[in-house]
Design a protein around this motif. Structure first.
Motif, PDB file in Angstrom:
ATOM      1  N   ARG A   1       0.821  -1.201   0.000  1.00 39.13           N
ATOM      2  CA  ARG A   1       0.000   0.000   0.000  1.00 39.13           C
ATOM      3  C   ARG A   1       0.863   1.262   0.000  1.00 39.13           C
ATOM      4  O   ARG A   1       0.562   2.248  -0.682  1.00 39.13           O
TER       5      ARG A   1
ATOM      6  N   TYR B   1       2.201   1.847  -3.485  1.00 37.70           N
ATOM      7  CA  TYR B   1       1.124   2.312  -4.358  1.00 37.70           C
ATOM      8  C   TYR B   1       0.834   3.792  -4.156  1.00 37.70           C
ATOM      9  O   TYR B   1       0.764   4.560  -5.120  1.00 37.70           O
ATOM     10  N   PHE B   2       0.705   4.213  -2.898  1.00 36.61           N
ATOM     11  CA  PHE B   2       0.386   5.611  -2.632  1.00 36.61           C
ATOM     12  C   PHE B   2       1.567   6.533  -2.881  1.00 36.61           C
ATOM     13  O   PHE B   2       1.382   7.737  -3.080  1.00 36.61           O
TER      14      PHE B   2
ATOM     15  N   LEU C   1       3.182   6.568  -5.571  1.00 36.67           N
ATOM     16  CA  LEU C   1       3.019   7.028  -6.951  1.00 36.67           C
ATOM     17  C   LEU C   1       2.226   8.328  -7.016  1.00 36.67           C
ATOM     18  O   LEU C   1       2.350   9.097  -7.968  1.00 36.67           O
ATOM     19  N   TYR C   2       1.404   8.587  -6.018  1.00 39.75           N
ATOM     20  CA  TYR C   2       0.587   9.799  -5.962  1.00 39.75           C
ATOM     21  C   TYR C   2       1.142  10.810  -4.953  1.00 39.75           C
ATOM     22  O   TYR C   2       0.460  11.789  -4.623  1.00 39.75           O
ATOM     23  N   GLY C   3       2.373  10.553  -4.465  1.00 45.22           N
ATOM     24  CA  GLY C   3       2.988  11.471  -3.516  1.00 45.22           C
ATOM     25  C   GLY C   3       2.347  11.437  -2.139  1.00 45.22           C
ATOM     26  O   GLY C   3       2.417  12.431  -1.406  1.00 45.22           O
ATOM     27  N   GLN C   4       1.725  10.310  -1.771  1.00 51.28           N
ATOM     28  CA  GLN C   4       1.048  10.186  -0.478  1.00 51.28           C
ATOM     29  C   GLN C   4       1.576   8.966   0.283  1.00 51.28           C
ATOM     30  O   GLN C   4       0.917   7.926   0.344  1.00 51.28           O
TER      31      GLN C   4
ATOM     32  N   SER D   1       2.349   6.262   3.086  1.00 50.10           N
ATOM     33  CA  SER D   1       1.554   5.820   4.239  1.00 50.10           C
ATOM     34  C   SER D   1       2.422   5.356   5.403  1.00 50.10           C
ATOM     35  O   SER D   1       1.893   5.063   6.475  1.00 50.10           O
TER      36      SER D   1
ATOM     37  N   PRO E   1       8.176   8.105  -6.697  1.00 48.74           N
ATOM     38  CA  PRO E   1       7.122   8.935  -7.320  1.00 48.74           C
ATOM     39  C   PRO E   1       7.452   9.427  -8.720  1.00 48.74           C
ATOM     40  O   PRO E   1       6.664   9.196  -9.646  1.00 48.74           O
TER      41      PRO E   1
ATOM     42  N   ILE F   1       5.647   7.736 -12.063  1.00 47.75           N
ATOM     43  CA  ILE F   1       4.771   8.553 -12.901  1.00 47.75           C
ATOM     44  C   ILE F   1       5.294   8.622 -14.331  1.00 47.75           C
ATOM     45  O   ILE F   1       4.542   8.504 -15.299  1.00 47.75           O
TER      46      ILE F   1
ATOM     47  N   VAL G   1       2.994   4.974 -14.974  1.00 48.91           N
ATOM     48  CA  VAL G   1       1.671   5.567 -15.202  1.00 48.91           C
ATOM     49  C   VAL G   1       1.492   5.954 -16.662  1.00 48.91           C
ATOM     50  O   VAL G   1       0.453   5.688 -17.272  1.00 48.91           O
ATOM     51  N   ASP G   2       2.529   6.568 -17.249  1.00 48.91           N
ATOM     52  CA  ASP G   2       2.444   6.940 -18.658  1.00 48.91           C
ATOM     53  C   ASP G   2       2.243   5.706 -19.540  1.00 48.91           C
ATOM     54  O   ASP G   2       1.440   5.709 -20.471  1.00 48.91           O
TER      55      ASP G   2
END
Length: 355
Positions: A59, A62-63, A65-68, A70, A86, A90, A94-95
């Motif tokens: 987890r 995974y987070f 990748l969105y700069g969050q 945990s 990150p 991205i 992600v691309d």
């Protein structure tokens, strides 16, 4: 018509080509979601002094990748990974996922990348250059024979572009003479290329480029200049066809005799195809006797002029009154056969010295 089985096979081939193209994205996904959680589980120790669970580590990745994030990490290696994952995720993962999804679910769009991926699924296919009347008819004939076809056309407004798209034929709108165009058609694995544009120079350029990329490819060129046909055949070892030379015999004979449905040349011999209704002369003869006496090769027969057409009837088949017989013969033999059947004599085709 594309069958369900063939469409499923094409979808699987298309998916395989996409996976091959996006293998870097797949490797990054394995590295990020397969290896990185194991690193966090190995290095991170929670406030209770125990290692973080694999689920929490996954987890966290995974987070990231969105700069969050945990997890609150204090290990130098993990802090470095928190900074690297990150932007790398991205930029690459992600691309890649977005582009993969776009190409897979938006295949109806006729962009160049979609076309290139589709062409990669083909081997032994035929590249047709030109979506005009000739090019379209070539495509229809090839597809009826079960061949895979890709089409290149320079103009979006060409006559049969919309029709080809409706029939789900891979179509690329591009200048065929551009350096990137032919490689997009996967010409290296193509069996043949048909150069059917309305520009002789463009057709010759296409033929040269295709032969350079694939020395074994079969090249068929449409030319308007009759003087170039023989030269191209000898120089490029390609099949060069002139529209005027192909059409001239058919048009001339159609003007003289409307019963002639097709004509072509074999060397110096002018061959014709015509349909006879057996009324006088033909009834009672066998297929072999018509061939031996008049040089007429029976292509098909319809008994009594009704029912299904019977292709290549055997030599001992006897013709009956009312049968519709399609015969192929040299033009002079055809005229003799018409005289034998007591039909009106066809006008003399004086241009070929026959009377």
């Amino acid at each position: 018509m594309v069958t369900l089985r063939r469409r499923l096979a094409m979808n699987l081939l298309y998916l395989r080509a996409l996976l091959r193209r996006f293998r870097t994205t797949a490797l990054m996904a394995v590295l990020l979601f397969g290896c990185m959680p194991l690193v966090y589980r190995w290095r991170h120790v929670g406030a209770d002094g125990h290692a973080v669970s694999l689920g929490k580590a996954l987890r966290h990745v995974y987070f990231l990748l969105y700069g969050q994030p945990s997890l609150d990490v204090d290990d130098s290696l993990l802090m470095f990974l928190d900074m690297v994952i990150p932007p790398v995720g991205i930029a690459v993962l992600v691309d890649g996922v977005v582009r993969f999804a776009y190409l897979f679910f938006a295949r109806h769009r006729q962009d160049k990348e979609w076309f290139e991926v589709i062409a990669e699924t083909f081997k032994g296919h035929v590249v047709v250059c030109g979506a005009g009347r000739v090019g379209y008819r070539v495509v229809v004939q090839l597809r009826s024979l079960g061949k895979d076809v890709v089409v290149v056309e320079k103009r979006e407004e060409a006559a049969f572009v919309a029709v080809l798209r409706d029939e789900q034929v891979p179509l690329l709108i591009d200048d065929i003479r551009s350096p990137q165009c032919l490689p997009r058609t996967n010409v290296k694995k193509a069996a043949a290329i048909v150069c059917a544009t309305d520009d002789d120079l463009a057709n010759l350029n296409i033929a040269l480029d295709a032969r350079r990329m694939n020395p074994d490819i079969r090249v068929v060129i449409r030319l308007f200049d009759d003087d170039l046909v023989a030269k191209v055949r000898d120089t490029f070892k390609a099949e060069a066809l002139s529209s005027s030379s192909l059409a001239a015999p058919a048009m001339a004979l159609a003007a003289l005799d409307p019963r002639i449905v097709h004509s072509f040349r074999i060397g110096t011999h002018l061959m014709v195809v015509s349909v006879f209704e057996a009324r006088s002369g033909l009834p009672g003869l066998t297929i072999s006797e018509v061939r031996d006496r008049f040089g007429g090769l029976t292509l098909s027969m319809r008994r009594g002029g009704k029912g299904d057409e019977w292709l290549h009837p055997s030599g001992d088949t006897r013709i009956q009154a009312g049968d519709m017989v399609t015969l192929q013969a040299e033009y002079k033999d055809y005229k003799q056969l018409r005289a034998f059947t007591m039909e009106p004599e066809a006008p003399v085709y004086a241009h070929h010295g026959e009377g």
